[in-house]
Structures are given as structure tokens and as C-alpha cells.
Motif scaffolding. Structure first.
Motif, mmCIF file in Angstrom:
data_model
loop_
_atom_site.group_PDB
_atom_site.id
_atom_site.type_symbol
_atom_site.label_atom_id
_atom_site.label_comp_id
_atom_site.label_asym_id
_atom_site.label_seq_id
_atom_site.Cartn_x
_atom_site.Cartn_y
_atom_site.Cartn_z
ATOM 1 N N SER A 27 0.865 -1.182 0.000
ATOM 2 C CA SER A 27 0.000 0.000 0.000
ATOM 3 C C SER A 27 0.901 1.232 0.000
ATOM 4 C CB SER A 27 -0.893 0.030 1.243
ATOM 5 O OG SER A 27 -1.825 -1.011 1.207
ATOM 6 N N LEU A 28 0.396 2.323 -0.526
ATOM 7 C CA LEU A 28 1.190 3.549 -0.603
ATOM 8 C C LEU A 28 1.038 4.405 0.648
ATOM 9 C CD1 LEU A 28 0.488 4.596 -4.290
ATOM 10 C CD2 LEU A 28 2.458 3.339 -3.384
ATOM 11 N N VAL A 29 2.170 4.877 1.144
ATOM 12 C CA VAL A 29 2.223 5.808 2.268
ATOM 13 C C VAL A 29 3.206 6.910 1.870
ATOM 14 C CG1 VAL A 29 2.789 6.113 4.693
ATOM 15 C CG2 VAL A 29 1.787 3.976 3.938
ATOM 16 N N ALA A 30 2.829 8.163 2.125
ATOM 17 C CA ALA A 30 3.676 9.301 1.759
ATOM 18 C C ALA A 30 4.116 10.039 3.016
ATOM 19 C CB ALA A 30 2.919 10.250 0.838
ATOM 20 N N ILE A 31 5.310 10.594 2.939
ATOM 21 C CA ILE A 31 5.837 11.370 4.055
ATOM 22 C C ILE A 31 6.595 12.577 3.496
ATOM 23 C CG2 ILE A 31 7.888 9.908 4.196
ATOM 24 C CD1 ILE A 31 7.908 10.455 7.229
ATOM 25 N N VAL A 32 6.367 13.722 4.126
ATOM 26 C CA VAL A 32 7.111 14.929 3.776
ATOM 27 C C VAL A 32 8.446 14.845 4.513
ATOM 28 C CG1 VAL A 32 7.148 17.440 3.877
ATOM 29 C CG2 VAL A 32 4.981 16.245 3.487
ATOM 30 N N GLU A 33 9.530 15.023 3.787
ATOM 31 C CA GLU A 33 10.857 14.912 4.394
ATOM 32 C C GLU A 33 11.683 16.158 4.106
ATOM 33 O OE1 GLU A 33 12.603 10.965 4.733
ATOM 34 O OE2 GLU A 33 11.206 10.333 3.146
ATOM 35 N N ARG A 89 -0.610 4.887 -11.377
ATOM 36 C CA ARG A 89 0.555 4.470 -12.178
ATOM 37 C C ARG A 89 1.108 3.119 -11.745
ATOM 38 N NH1 ARG A 89 3.669 9.363 -11.409
ATOM 39 N NH2 ARG A 89 5.140 7.925 -10.506
ATOM 40 N N THR A 90 1.120 2.849 -10.449
ATOM 41 C CA THR A 90 1.750 1.629 -9.941
ATOM 42 C C THR A 90 0.786 0.473 -9.751
ATOM 43 O OG1 THR A 90 1.423 2.239 -7.616
ATOM 44 C CG2 THR A 90 3.481 2.971 -8.676
ATOM 45 N N GLY A 91 -0.497 0.781 -9.625
ATOM 46 C CA GLY A 91 -1.471 -0.259 -9.326
ATOM 47 C C GLY A 91 -1.551 -0.605 -7.849
ATOM 48 N N LEU A 92 -0.755 0.081 -7.012
ATOM 49 C CA LEU A 92 -0.801 -0.141 -5.569
ATOM 50 C C LEU A 92 -1.863 0.749 -4.943
ATOM 51 C CD1 LEU A 92 3.030 -0.192 -4.778
ATOM 52 C CD2 LEU A 92 1.455 -2.138 -4.701
ATOM 53 N N PRO A 93 -2.643 0.230 -4.015
ATOM 54 C CA PRO A 93 -3.659 1.058 -3.371
ATOM 55 C C PRO A 93 -3.040 1.999 -2.343
ATOM 56 C CG PRO A 93 -3.632 -1.111 -2.386
ATOM 57 C CD PRO A 93 -2.660 -1.144 -3.531
ATOM 58 N N ILE A 94 -3.766 3.047 -2.015
ATOM 59 C CA ILE A 94 -3.356 3.969 -0.946
ATOM 60 C C ILE A 94 -3.762 3.331 0.379
ATOM 61 C CG2 ILE A 94 -3.759 6.257 0.039
ATOM 62 C CD1 ILE A 94 -4.334 7.198 -2.870
ATOM 63 N N LEU A 95 -2.908 3.418 1.371
ATOM 64 C CA LEU A 95 -3.182 2.842 2.681
ATOM 65 C C LEU A 95 -4.484 3.376 3.254
ATOM 66 C CD1 LEU A 95 -1.850 1.159 5.100
ATOM 67 C CD2 LEU A 95 -1.433 3.407 6.043
ATOM 68 N N THR A 96 -5.294 2.479 3.794
ATOM 69 C CA THR A 96 -6.511 2.869 4.493
ATOM 70 C C THR A 96 -6.551 2.155 5.837
ATOM 71 O OG1 THR A 96 -7.834 1.060 3.598
ATOM 72 C CG2 THR A 96 -7.794 3.118 2.321
ATOM 73 N N LYS A 97 -7.349 2.658 6.755
ATOM 74 C CA LYS A 97 -7.487 2.012 8.061
ATOM 75 C C LYS A 97 -8.035 0.603 7.910
ATOM 76 C CE LYS A 97 -8.103 6.198 10.727
ATOM 77 N NZ LYS A 97 -8.981 6.976 11.581
ATOM 78 N N GLN A 98 -8.923 0.393 6.955
ATOM 79 C CA GLN A 98 -9.513 -0.927 6.753
ATOM 80 C C GLN A 98 -8.439 -1.941 6.373
ATOM 81 O OE1 GLN A 98 -10.891 1.909 5.438
ATOM 82 N NE2 GLN A 98 -12.539 1.984 6.934
ATOM 83 N N LYS A 99 -7.469 -1.535 5.538
ATOM 84 C CA LYS A 99 -6.396 -2.449 5.145
ATOM 85 C C LYS A 99 -5.539 -2.808 6.343
ATOM 86 C CE LYS A 99 -6.128 -1.223 0.383
ATOM 87 N NZ LYS A 99 -6.162 0.031 -0.239
#
Length: 104
Positions: A27-33, A89-99
Motif C-alpha cells: 500500500s502507498l504511504v507518503a511522508i514529507v521529508e 501508475r503503480t497499481g498499488l492502493p493507498i493505505l486505508t485504516k480498513q487495510k
């Protein structure tokens, strides 16, 4: 694909910050760095893989797909759009609480 490296990096409106998007358990997770400090994928002494950092964040706050430079969940329309674009683009889902609850 190297699990330590971000899938993609985007510039932000703040000069020294970037948005890194990682694959966390498919799953996708983003972080500002902040580019003036070690980025998450460079902190292997503390977190051998970024997933360990996100596991820790989820234990302190709650599962969220977007994290601020201060290590807290955040909301930002543009960053969510970039997450969505990366998901498409990647086919990966965005992280959700349900996942997270189902262990994905």
C-alpha cells in the motif's frame, strides 16, 4: 524494486521539503521529508526499512496514508492527489485504516 527507496519523490511548496511515497506492505504511504537531514530510507541505523518507521508511527497515532515532516498524520489535497496519481501508475492502493485492520 528496493523496499528502502521511495517509489517516487515530488517537490513541495516548501524549498527544503520533498514528498516521498513508499510501498508499505503493498500500500502507498507518503511522508514529507526535509532534505537537510537524513531521509527515511537513509536512516537504516534506526529503521532498517521504512516500514518499521511507519509501524512505529501507527502505534503512536493511527494508520494514515500521509505524514508530515514532524512525524504526524496530515491532510493535504495536493499530496493526496499525488498519492492517487502514484496509485494509478503503480497499481498499488493507498493505505486505508480498513487495510490495516485486515492485516494487508
Amino acid at each position: 524494486m528496493n523496499d528502502n527507496q521511495p517509489i517516487v519523490t515530488f517537490p513541495t511548496s516548501t524549498k527544503d521539503y520533498i514528498l516521498n511515497i513508499y510501498n508499505y506492505n503493498n500500500s502507498l504511504v507518503a511522508i514529507v521529508e526535509d532534505i537537510n537531514f537524513y531521509q527515511l530510507f537513509e536512516m537504516t541505523e534506526y529503521f532498517s526499512v521504512p516500514a518499521i518507521y511507519f509501524d512505529w508511527c501507527f502505534s503512536v497515532y493511527w494508520p494514515a496514508p500521509l505524514w508530515s515532516v514532524y512525524g504526524k498524520p496530515m491532510k493535504n489535497k495536493l499530496y493526496f492527489e499525488l498519492l492517487y496519481e502514484t496509485s494509478m501508475r503503480t497499481g498499488l492502493p493507498i493505505l486505508t485504516k480498513q487495510k490495516m485492520k485486515r492485516g494487508f
